[in-house]
Design an enzyme around this catalytic site. Sequence first.
Site, PDB file in Angstrom:
ATOM      1  N   ARG B 284      -1.287  10.889   0.276  1.00 54.04           N
ATOM      2  CA  ARG B 284      -1.893  10.566  -1.017  1.00 54.04           C
ATOM      3  C   ARG B 284      -3.362  10.256  -0.757  1.00 54.04           C
ATOM      4  O   ARG B 284      -3.703   9.183  -0.278  1.00 54.04           O
ATOM      5  CB  ARG B 284      -1.176   9.340  -1.603  1.00 54.04           C
ATOM      6  CG  ARG B 284      -1.461   9.057  -3.057  1.00 54.04           C
ATOM      7  CD  ARG B 284      -0.968   7.668  -3.418  1.00 54.04           C
ATOM      8  NE  ARG B 284      -1.897   6.670  -2.928  1.00 54.04           N
ATOM      9  CZ  ARG B 284      -1.582   5.422  -2.593  1.00 54.04           C
ATOM     10  NH1 ARG B 284      -0.349   5.007  -2.679  1.00 54.04           N
ATOM     11  NH2 ARG B 284      -2.502   4.589  -2.171  1.00 54.04           N
ATOM     12  N   HIS B 288      -3.040   4.993  -5.601  1.00 54.30           N
ATOM     13  CA  HIS B 288      -1.699   5.150  -6.160  1.00 54.30           C
ATOM     14  C   HIS B 288      -1.795   5.580  -7.625  1.00 54.30           C
ATOM     15  O   HIS B 288      -1.179   6.548  -8.051  1.00 54.30           O
ATOM     16  CB  HIS B 288      -0.911   3.850  -6.038  1.00 54.30           C
ATOM     17  CG  HIS B 288       0.374   3.865  -6.784  1.00 54.30           C
ATOM     18  ND1 HIS B 288       1.439   4.654  -6.400  1.00 54.30           N
ATOM     19  CD2 HIS B 288       0.763   3.225  -7.912  1.00 54.30           C
ATOM     20  CE1 HIS B 288       2.436   4.482  -7.258  1.00 54.30           C
ATOM     21  NE2 HIS B 288       2.047   3.628  -8.186  1.00 54.30           N
ATOM     22  N   TYR B 297      -5.548  -2.042   1.563  1.00 55.90           N
ATOM     23  CA  TYR B 297      -4.409  -1.971   2.460  1.00 55.90           C
ATOM     24  C   TYR B 297      -4.407  -0.803   3.448  1.00 55.90           C
ATOM     25  O   TYR B 297      -3.506  -0.701   4.266  1.00 55.90           O
ATOM     26  CB  TYR B 297      -3.096  -1.973   1.659  1.00 55.90           C
ATOM     27  CG  TYR B 297      -3.000  -0.892   0.586  1.00 55.90           C
ATOM     28  CD1 TYR B 297      -2.641   0.412   0.918  1.00 55.90           C
ATOM     29  CD2 TYR B 297      -3.259  -1.176  -0.742  1.00 55.90           C
ATOM     30  CE1 TYR B 297      -2.549   1.395  -0.049  1.00 55.90           C
ATOM     31  CE2 TYR B 297      -3.161  -0.201  -1.726  1.00 55.90           C
ATOM     32  CZ  TYR B 297      -2.806   1.078  -1.380  1.00 55.90           C
ATOM     33  OH  TYR B 297      -2.722   2.046  -2.329  1.00 55.90           O
TER      34      TYR B 297
HETATM   35  C1  LIG Z   1      12.465   0.559 -10.030  1.00 51.93           C
HETATM   36  C2  LIG Z   1      10.982   0.499  -9.899  1.00 51.93           C
HETATM   37  N1  LIG Z   1      10.428  -0.450  -9.136  1.00 51.93           N
HETATM   38  C3  LIG Z   1       9.088  -0.540  -9.019  1.00 51.93           C
HETATM   39  C4  LIG Z   1       8.265   0.344  -9.666  1.00 51.93           C
HETATM   40  C5  LIG Z   1       6.741   0.221  -9.540  1.00 51.93           C
HETATM   41  N2  LIG Z   1       6.217   1.334  -8.776  1.00 51.93           N
HETATM   42  C6  LIG Z   1       5.703   2.433  -9.372  1.00 51.93           C
HETATM   43  S1  LIG Z   1       5.250   3.614  -8.284  1.00 51.93           S
HETATM   44  C7  LIG Z   1       5.747   2.661  -6.968  1.00 51.93           C
HETATM   45  C8  LIG Z   1       5.636   3.215  -5.584  1.00 51.93           C
HETATM   46  C9  LIG Z   1       6.340   4.507  -5.461  1.00 51.93           C
HETATM   47  O1  LIG Z   1       6.184   5.019  -4.176  1.00 51.93           O
HETATM   48  P1  LIG Z   1       6.749   6.437  -3.774  1.00 51.93           P
HETATM   49  O2  LIG Z   1       8.185   6.530  -4.114  1.00 51.93           O
HETATM   50  O3  LIG Z   1       6.362   6.678  -2.362  1.00 51.93           O
HETATM   51  O4  LIG Z   1       6.014   7.475  -4.724  1.00 51.93           O
HETATM   52  P2  LIG Z   1       4.467   7.771  -4.834  1.00 51.93           P
HETATM   53  O5  LIG Z   1       3.949   6.878  -5.922  1.00 51.93           O
HETATM   54  O6  LIG Z   1       3.854   7.521  -3.518  1.00 51.93           O
HETATM   55  O7  LIG Z   1       4.358   9.191  -5.252  1.00 51.93           O
HETATM   56  C10 LIG Z   1       6.225   1.444  -7.396  1.00 51.93           C
HETATM   57  C11 LIG Z   1       6.706   0.366  -6.514  1.00 51.93           C
HETATM   58  C12 LIG Z   1       8.889   1.331 -10.456  1.00 51.93           C
HETATM   59  N3  LIG Z   1       8.170   2.241 -11.139  1.00 51.93           N
HETATM   60  N4  LIG Z   1      10.237   1.392 -10.562  1.00 51.93           N
END
Ligand SMILES: Cc1ncc(C[n+]2csc(CCOP(=O)(O)OP(=O)(O)O)c2C)c(N)n1
Lengths: 389, 389, 330, 330
Positions: B284, B288, B297
Amino acid sequence: MSTQSSGETPGFGPDLVEVFGPSQQDGGPELVQLLTPEGERVEHPDFSFDLGDDAILGFYRDMVLTRRIDTEATALQRHGELGIWAQLLGQEAAQIGAGRSLRPQDFVFPTYREHGVAWCKGVDPLDLLGLFRGVDQGSWDPADNNFGLYTIVIGAQTLHATGYAMGLQRDGVVGTGDPDRDAAVIAHFGDGASSQGDVNESFIFAASYNAPVVFFCQNNQWAISEPIERQTRIPLYQRALGFGFPGVRVDGNDVLATYAVTQAALQRARDGQGPTLVEAYTYRMGAHTTTDDPTRYRLSDDLERWKLKDPIARVKAYLRRNGVADDSFFADVQQEADDLGHRLREGCKALPDPQPLSMFDHVYSEMTEELVAQRDGFAAYLESFEGAH
Amino acid sequence: MSTQSSGETPGFGPDLVEVFGPSQQDGGPELVQLLTPEGERVEHPDFSFDLGDDAILGFYRDMVLTRRIDTEATALQRHGELGIWAQLLGQEAAQIGAGRSLRPQDFVFPTYREHGVAWCKGVDPLDLLGLFRGVDQGSWDPADNNFGLYTIVIGAQTLHATGYAMGLQRDGVVGTGDPDRDAAVIAHFGDGASSQGDVNESFIFAASYNAPVVFFCQNNQWAISEPIERQTRIPLYQRALGFGFPGVRVDGNDVLATYAVTQAALQRARDGQGPTLVEAYTYRMGAHTTTDDPTRYRLSDDLERWKLKDPIARVKAYLRRNGVADDSFFADVQQEADDLGHRLREGCKALPDPQPLSMFDHVYSEMTEELVAQRDGFAAYLESFEGAH
Amino acid sequence: MATQGTQRITLAKGLNMGLRKAMEDDPKVLLMGEDVGKLGGVFRITDGLQKDFGEDRVIDSPLAESGIVGTAVGLALRGYRPVVEIQFDGFVYPAYDQIVCQVAKIQFRSQGKLKMPMVIRIPFGGGIGAVEHHSESPEAQFAHTPGLKVVACSNPVDGYWMIQQAIASDDPVIFLEPKRQYHADKADLDESATPEPLFTSRVVRAGTDATVLAYGPMVKSALAAAEAAATEGKSLEVIDLRTLSPLDMAPVYESVRRTGHAVVAHEAHVNLGMGAEIASRITEQCFYSLEAPVLRVGAFDTPYPPSRIEEDYLPDLDRILDAVDRSLEF
Amino acid sequence: MATQGTQRITLAKGLNMGLRKAMEDDPKVLLMGEDVGKLGGVFRITDGLQKDFGEDRVIDSPLAESGIVGTAVGLALRGYRPVVEIQFDGFVYPAYDQIVCQVAKIQFRSQGKLKMPMVIRIPFGGGIGAVEHHSESPEAQFAHTPGLKVVACSNPVDGYWMIQQAIASDDPVIFLEPKRQYHADKADLDESATPEPLFTSRVVRAGTDATVLAYGPMVKSALAAAEAAATEGKSLEVIDLRTLSPLDMAPVYESVRRTGHAVVAHEAHVNLGMGAEIASRITEQCFYSLEAPVLRVGAFDTPYPPSRIEEDYLPDLDRILDAVDRSLEF
Ligand SMILES: Cc1ncc(C[n+]2csc(CCOP(=O)(O)OP(=O)(O)O)c2C)c(N)n1
Ligand SMILES: Cc1ncc(C[n+]2csc(CCOP(=O)(O)OP(=O)(O)O)c2C)c(N)n1
Ligand SMILES: [Mg+2]
Ligand SMILES: [Mg+2]
């Protein structure tokens, strides 16, 4: 429709995944066994049983007494003294092997069926009955024997176990090299439980923090009416590979092997080497619980085949064949079992019903005003009836 | 405390598990790559790219336009036109490779970041903006392009994908051998999502029913501020091994490899050979979301290293070096991107706010009397203000 | 005794017959859940259905409630009408996220482009002497969730019709079955009758002095209370609410305006239970008719206790009568 | 302007300081959650704490809410006092099963032998222009669960004290933080003051004509409403409920008995929201004092809509005033 075609797609390996289940196999080549169903000791390249015959005598006694607890409780349910009972018939070796490999400082997170482990940890079997009788929801103090309360929501306790293990790390009682100090946690669960999100999350957390926890899965081939094939299409111990920690399949009807493998896994944990999955390959010879009717979903042939692998019979055969025990030993154990049965029978019937007003206790560490009012109102209401009669 | 000691415990294999993360490795030997960061095509024993240069020209265009969607939307957020935006910068190859390997009848279950896959499926990028602008929660009709709504609750959609795939089985459109008929499902998720119970349960259901679903994980090394090491200590694609289906790691910054691997996995699914996990190893490059500040971080060094592996640059290098495209091609794509950017900018600003009373619609298939009353009451309330001014 | 064209059935049988009928009528109807296949469910509600409709339509699921509901969402998106069985009320919570964030919201999220015709059957309530988690009454949580509909049947005939109506509904329906009644009383089912609409409440006993509102397992207690009150010369009107979301309040208001007294009874504990909402609405709509506050009868605000004292925990005929008396004497 | 010995802080700062203080006071206090470490949480509530207390006490968790709460249960059983951060209200549901079946029940199950001193912090409520699932108000579901305590802070000073008190509580506490206020208004904190007990409500503005009850983000709106009403000559008493389970109703009853009018306001939708319980209790206890039914002001009974219309969905000053007027004119 859900059959699997064979063949090979480049890069993905063989298409035909190994379908593994009770009707097909006897545990496969991965099964760690140290005592055959015939009662002969065999060697295994990685695991060995390093205790003497005295220990085996003890295991025998443990298993016989545990089975007696089970049959007694089953009978008590039939007589209306218990609301329900979760039988462990057939799983004695898995539980005694695991239970006896624990040190006092190790902590157990059980399901609702770990009567044999409770026994090893020193919980009075009478205390186990309250929950099934409906007079409490687990009356023993987990702090007394490092044996947690029974957990009914499938899989929930595996996360508790992992968190507790993280606590051990923070307390500095992992990997110090002091055998009286280093501690581990064992999380019990079933083959069906392996499908729950919580169980898989516990694998993730344990791996991520390298927590000192042994995941001890009794694969008794059934989750009520559902065969193991519904939950996994490869041997269950291999689940651990996907999470980056070792998994091993042990003959759960072989108390020596279960002891040896669990003890090694616990030692890894205590030493700070992280989690292990132990799959104790066994069979639920009874019903799921006393309200279940297994004839609706499984073949009696299966049961007959597993009877030949009875965990107690093979130890008895070993003890007899090698002259380790004589008739008087077996008679003594029998007598002890009868005494235990008698004590359970009488003790169960004497277990007092809880006081209705006790339901307001321990909802919170101190009763809230709201609950005080409800309790007092209910007490007055109950008294109004007493007046009436 | 959570360090891992090395050594070997008999029966459990090596104690030191492979710790795998962005700072240590470049994807490891398992990484399937067909186009190097320098733009050179390389061979792989199992996977090959079987389309011509025309297709690569198309991929290039897709990636450039997708990146433009992304930068445009990011700018729109900076100008207050969007509430938030989830950037895909750096993940274009993973998404275009996957998106282009889909047939029209294949169904996509996206996260909130699958703008490139949406593009391939024919969703108007303008339609993606509504959710981030706060005028809707996904305005496209999934039936139009077989592209589901964005899902924000991490992992939830992987179960939907598995269920949908079970529906395909029941509809008889799996393994018939008819290429226009056989269909599969692709479930997108991130490295962080791999820790959710739902995702692991979807692996279990898909394996149990041998469902035609490809689990496509973009391991972009981060779940907001948490590095991949927090979620797994072994390469993520190996998670599949624990569930009994194949996993493969592909260079997610290599559009040719991602296409080839995903296409093969989808074909397995369509053929009735069940699920596959594809880990697209990528990075990425942005934040985010537009509200995140990655400097808190992660090291800028990492980002710099990954910039050298830019998914678009390597295709451009390939096209140039081999004379597949000339300046006019690149200029045309650039022009097209500018036009798209313009259209998005204008279109976004023109997206109408929903009518307040629309919130009562579609809670149920028919509005309940309760909601009719609330809506009418609110309408009257709103009118009372209009009167007042 | 069944009269001609009718048969005498239990609630379990009514539900089983209703499910069978729905599956016959629409090939898109699927059953899913733990042990629903060969075993026919732990309560035998799906008995015989896998045998007759096959493993593709009566699906034994892996032991994971979120997985069951989540895959059912996917099947619904593909055009199926899944009927999910949750084995016991206390085991619905692993699926809670899928239910409240996905099942409930997908129609809204998609502005009606997607439908979510799912039924989630939950055997609920206590009184069967079970261990923890097997006697819960989780209805208020679902009724609080916009996008879900919530109904509770109270008798065999309603069981037969309501399950079919719920399956025919294009909205997701939480379908609550009073497990304590499964194999209890029998009633006459006339399959040729025309049922009332699903989302309606029903006056099951007319009366003039006070109105008692109940649903699911408490309807029987409410009727028994009315019977007992009658012997003391008090005339209670009893309404079986049947639908908890949406609530069908018109017959309730009509009744309370006549009687001036209302008591709501449910097995769920009182705090934030259905009774709170119903009492609030009655007070808002019938303020000047009320001669006493609406009184709520429910379990106490504690976790479900060990079964040996569950009959003290759960409301019963006497607690309903006590509340009626308090209302009349207010 | 801060006076001597006080400092001017936001709610975010108050919470951060309170957490720090709790960690200093008791080495058993741990923080857990997604992104709570280096990042300091997406709202920066835990900013700087991992740096000062280390990774063992401020724990970045894998992305799995059930896992977070479930492992926190285990840590609590081992004697720790975990403080869990749920990133947004809408993401608490994967942990719902662990919360309602384990966290809430372990004391009861063990007859008090086990304690469950856990705090689950949830940034809640809307108004921040977010996408779906980021603006929910899930409090009623937790307040409906015996064994949990539920509190909501509304201002920086309460944030500082209440989080410490919640951590010191031996019961599990759902700790709701109005995310829209995190970085909004500042207030003067005097760290040497003695806070009121945690489970108490508080009259935050005295008045005589009607009582407005609010908590969390709506306290500000309620105070603004009272201010506006005052200009029209209406005197509103405003009570910040602060604790939702248990409810501290004595000051509420006292107030309503004086004013005869009550309005409850919350961001959660009305149906089965906290307002239902509060209205029912007030009606039960103050029946003859009430000159109008208790009116409820909340969001509409729909899923949280797209943010561009969230200010229409959420109650505000005007909707509170409208309800007050309807009550006064009843
Ligand atoms: C159940 C849940 N917990 C927390 C969140 C908050 N949240 C949104 S994106 C994210 C990180 C996601 O990481 P990843 O699965 O690696 O996907 P990326 O965003 O890197 O594409 C979090 C913790 C959420 N959307 N849903
Ligand atoms: C979350 C949850 N869902 C369903 C149940 C009902 N249930 C009790 S035991 C059981 C089967 C468990 O099978 P397994 O994990 O193999 O353990 P075993 O009973 O065979 O020891 C089920 C479905 C439950 N207790 N918890
Ligand atoms: Mg089993
Ligand atoms: Mg990621």
